[in-house]
Design an enzyme around this catalytic site. Structure first.
Site, short mmCIF file in Angstrom:
data_model
loop_
_atom_site.label_atom_id
_atom_site.label_comp_id
_atom_site.label_asym_id
_atom_site.label_seq_id
_atom_site.Cartn_x
_atom_site.Cartn_y
_atom_site.Cartn_z
N ASP A 67 0.83 -1.21 0.00
CA ASP A 67 0.00 0.00 0.00
C ASP A 67 0.86 1.26 0.00
O ASP A 67 2.09 1.18 0.14
CB ASP A 67 -0.95 0.00 1.22
N ASN A 136 -7.89 0.23 13.77
CA ASN A 136 -9.29 0.08 13.36
C ASN A 136 -9.53 -1.25 12.66
O ASN A 136 -10.59 -1.48 12.09
CB ASN A 136 -9.70 1.23 12.42
N HIS A 138 -7.81 -2.40 10.03
CA HIS A 138 -7.47 -2.47 8.60
C HIS A 138 -6.26 -3.35 8.35
O HIS A 138 -5.43 -3.59 9.24
CB HIS A 138 -7.27 -1.06 7.99
N GLU A 143 -9.92 -0.49 4.58
CA GLU A 143 -10.49 0.15 5.75
C GLU A 143 -11.84 -0.49 6.13
O GLU A 143 -12.45 -1.19 5.32
CB GLU A 143 -10.71 1.64 5.43
P1 PGA Z 1 1.99 -0.57 12.65
O1 PGA Z 1 0.87 -0.43 11.53
O2 PGA Z 1 2.78 -1.79 12.33
O3 PGA Z 1 2.79 0.70 12.53
O4 PGA Z 1 1.26 -0.69 13.97
C1 PGA Z 1 -0.03 -1.46 11.31
C2 PGA Z 1 -1.03 -1.05 10.25
O5 PGA Z 1 -1.60 0.04 10.32
O6 PGA Z 1 -1.26 -1.86 9.35
#
Ligand code: PGA
Length: 257
Positions: A67, A136, A138, A143
């Site tokens: 992404d 959240n 995702h 999302e």
């Molecule tokens: P993080 O992000 O590894 O920085 O906690 C996880 C994500 O948002 O997919």
């Protein structure tokens, strides 16, 4: 789906690194999709260190981006591009011809999505996909509310993602849209590993693992992956019901769920 619980972040990262190295040692032409983010950082460092020490050959591997923040240039330290370059590609001396990342500055983001779909279609499939989980729920930028039927797509970012995402940037940054692989790519990956650590992820993980699969918690898609693994530390697992995992798993052993 299997759940693997580790004593701490370090043990989790070690195990993930070992698994990736094993896959690459078995098949030099491996296609990897490895997420950016805080969670996989240590595992990537360990992969690079061990690959160097053991002379593991990554020159035939292909890397697919998961992404990117739309409108954020690759030289911005908060971009996924920047993260992967610095934490994975440079340390492993990966050549740019091996790497396929979203161009989030493209004037035609939909064409960019189709381009990434085509790149994946031309491979024999993604051998291993490593993803994190957002606060959240995702995965990538899939999302809450996302359709599980999508391939690469552009999406308006959830308020939570826009707020939490500030942690990657040195100054306040407008985050509006994301460009991301979709869950069709995840489901078709030959192996999918969702990683999470720390108590801050405990509530969302409980929902993703113990609630019936639903798009309100996108990461619940992992429940339907035929070769999916949830790798978490004890803190992230702290709210799971005992019935969800056996005592054996607490020591980091695999167990079917
Ligand atoms: P993080 O992000 O590894 O920085 O906690 C996880 C994500 O948002 O997919």
């Amino acid at each position: 789906m299997q759940i693997q619980i580790f004593d701490n972040y370090s043990a989790l990262s070690q195990q993930l690194a070992e698994r990736i190295l094993e896959i690459v040692k078995t098949n030099r032409d491996t296609v990897l999709c490895l997420a950016a983010g805080d969670t996989p950082k240590l595992a990537y460092r360990l992969i690079a260190e061990k690959a160097k020490a053991e002379r593991i050959d990554f020159t035939k591997c292909t890397f697919i981006g998961l992404d990117e923040w739309v409108g954020i240039p690759p030289e911005n330290e908060g971009s996924c591009h920047f993260f992967l370059n610095n934490n994975l590609f440079k340390p492993l001396s990966i050549s740019s011809s091996q790497v396929h990342l979203f161009n989030a500055l493209s004037g035609d983001l939909h064409a960019e999505c189709r381009k990434m779909d085509a790149v994946i279609s031309k491979t024999e499939g993604i051998d291993c996909m490593v993803v994190g989980i957002g606060m959240n729920g995702h995965i990538g930028f899939n999302e809450p509310g996302v359709s599980f039927d999508l391939t690469a797509h552009v999406i308006h970012l959830d308020d939570n993602t826009r707020a939490v995402g500030q942690k990657y940037f040195s100054e306040k940054t407008v985050l509006d849209k994301g460009i991301t692989l979709g869950f069709q790519h995840l489901l078709l990956a030959k192996e999918a590993r969702l990683i999470a650590n720390g108590s801050k992820k405990a509530v969302i993980l409980k929902k993703a693992i113990e609630e019936p699969m639903h798009s309100g918690v996108p990461a619940s898609i992992m429940q339907s992956h035929s070769n999916g693994f949830i790798m978490i530390d004890k803190e992230a697992a702290s709210l799971l019901q005992p019935a969800t995992f056996s005592a054996k798993q607490k020591n980091g052993h695999d167990s079917k769920w």
